[in-house]
Design an enzyme around this catalytic site. Structure first.
Site, PDB file in Angstrom:
ATOM      1  N   ASP A   7     -62.189 -25.800 -11.673  1.00 39.57           N
ATOM      2  CA  ASP A   7     -62.287 -25.742 -13.136  1.00 39.57           C
ATOM      3  C   ASP A   7     -61.079 -26.510 -13.687  1.00 39.57           C
ATOM      4  OD1 ASP A   7     -60.114 -24.029 -12.933  1.00 39.57           O
ATOM      5  OD2 ASP A   7     -61.051 -22.334 -13.959  1.00 39.57           O
ATOM      6  N   CYS A  64     -59.597 -22.670  -8.848  1.00 38.26           N
ATOM      7  CA  CYS A  64     -59.442 -22.303 -10.257  1.00 38.26           C
ATOM      8  C   CYS A  64     -58.010 -21.811 -10.426  1.00 38.26           C
ATOM      9  CB  CYS A  64     -60.510 -21.308 -10.715  1.00 38.26           C
ATOM     10  SG  CYS A  64     -60.421 -19.657  -9.994  1.00 38.26           S
ATOM     11  N   THR A  66     -56.678 -18.670 -10.272  1.00 36.24           N
ATOM     12  CA  THR A  66     -56.319 -17.698  -9.233  1.00 36.24           C
ATOM     13  C   THR A  66     -57.128 -17.872  -7.951  1.00 36.24           C
ATOM     14  OG1 THR A  66     -58.001 -16.205 -10.079  1.00 36.24           O
ATOM     15  CG2 THR A  66     -55.744 -15.930 -10.936  1.00 36.24           C
ATOM     16  N   HIS A  97     -62.916 -14.970  12.490  1.00 32.09           N
ATOM     17  CA  HIS A  97     -63.680 -13.715  12.508  1.00 32.09           C
ATOM     18  C   HIS A  97     -64.848 -13.704  11.520  1.00 32.09           C
ATOM     19  CE1 HIS A  97     -60.305 -11.018  14.415  1.00 32.09           C
ATOM     20  NE2 HIS A  97     -60.529 -12.131  15.092  1.00 32.09           N
ATOM     21  N   HIS A 133     -67.733 -10.350  16.357  1.00 30.22           N
ATOM     22  CA  HIS A 133     -67.529 -11.104  15.121  1.00 30.22           C
ATOM     23  C   HIS A 133     -68.861 -11.661  14.593  1.00 30.22           C
ATOM     24  CE1 HIS A 133     -63.393 -10.431  15.651  1.00 30.22           C
ATOM     25  NE2 HIS A 133     -63.247 -11.250  16.673  1.00 30.22           N
TER      26      HIS A 133
END
Ligand code: RB5
Length: 151
Positions: A7, A64, A66, A97, A133
């Protein structure tokens, strides 16, 4: 082939990561945006995630402020396992994993050098596959498909 998107908050870091992928000689496409004008992380998270889930791209890197909003948007798309990452251990383990196919970064959280290191580790680490996994990742995909027969 890697899909790259952001963004407005992630725009500058997206360009830095694009230059870094060029340095590493890794093929990628900058899906946008083309300018740093205000835009919505949901749109770019979705577009990049669709590009990965369709098989057109192997992996996606989305950015973005965060990393949270854009990752939440990407994770709504079928087949996407997107990790928001701020540390090297998570970058590595999310591949080994969880077989993540998208990496979300927070441009307002990370320095450029750490962001590049996370990208390098995440791209270079393989899914361990097999055994527990793989079974657990399959459970995640079953939840997505509405099939919780493993409970
Ligand atoms: C944009 O201001 C900001 O909310 C966005 O980049 C992101 O951090 C949301 O999770």
């Amino acid at each position: 082939m890697i899909a790259l998107a952001s963004d407005h908050a992630g725009f500058d870091l997206k360009n830095e990561i694009g230059r870094y992928l060029e340095e590493l000689k890794l093929p990628f496409k900058d899906l946008g945006p083309a300018t740093n004008g205000r835009t919505d992380y949901a749109k770019w998270g979705y577009l990049a995630a669709k590009a990965v889930s369709s098989g057109e791209y192997d992996k996606g890197i989305i950015i973005c402020g965060t990393g949270v909003g854009i990752s939440l948007s990407a994770n709504k798309v079928k087949g996407i396992r997107c990790v928001v990452c701020t540390d090297c251990y998570t970058a590595m383990l999310s591949r080994q994993h969880n077989n993540t196919n998208m990496l979300a970064l927070g441009a307002r959280v990370l320095g450029v050098d750490l962001a590049k290191l996370l990208v390098k580790i995440w791209l270079e680490t393989e899914f361990e596959g097999g055994g527990r996994h793989e079974q657990r990742v399959n459970m995640i995909m079953k939840i997505e498909a509405g099939n919780i027969d493993f409970l």
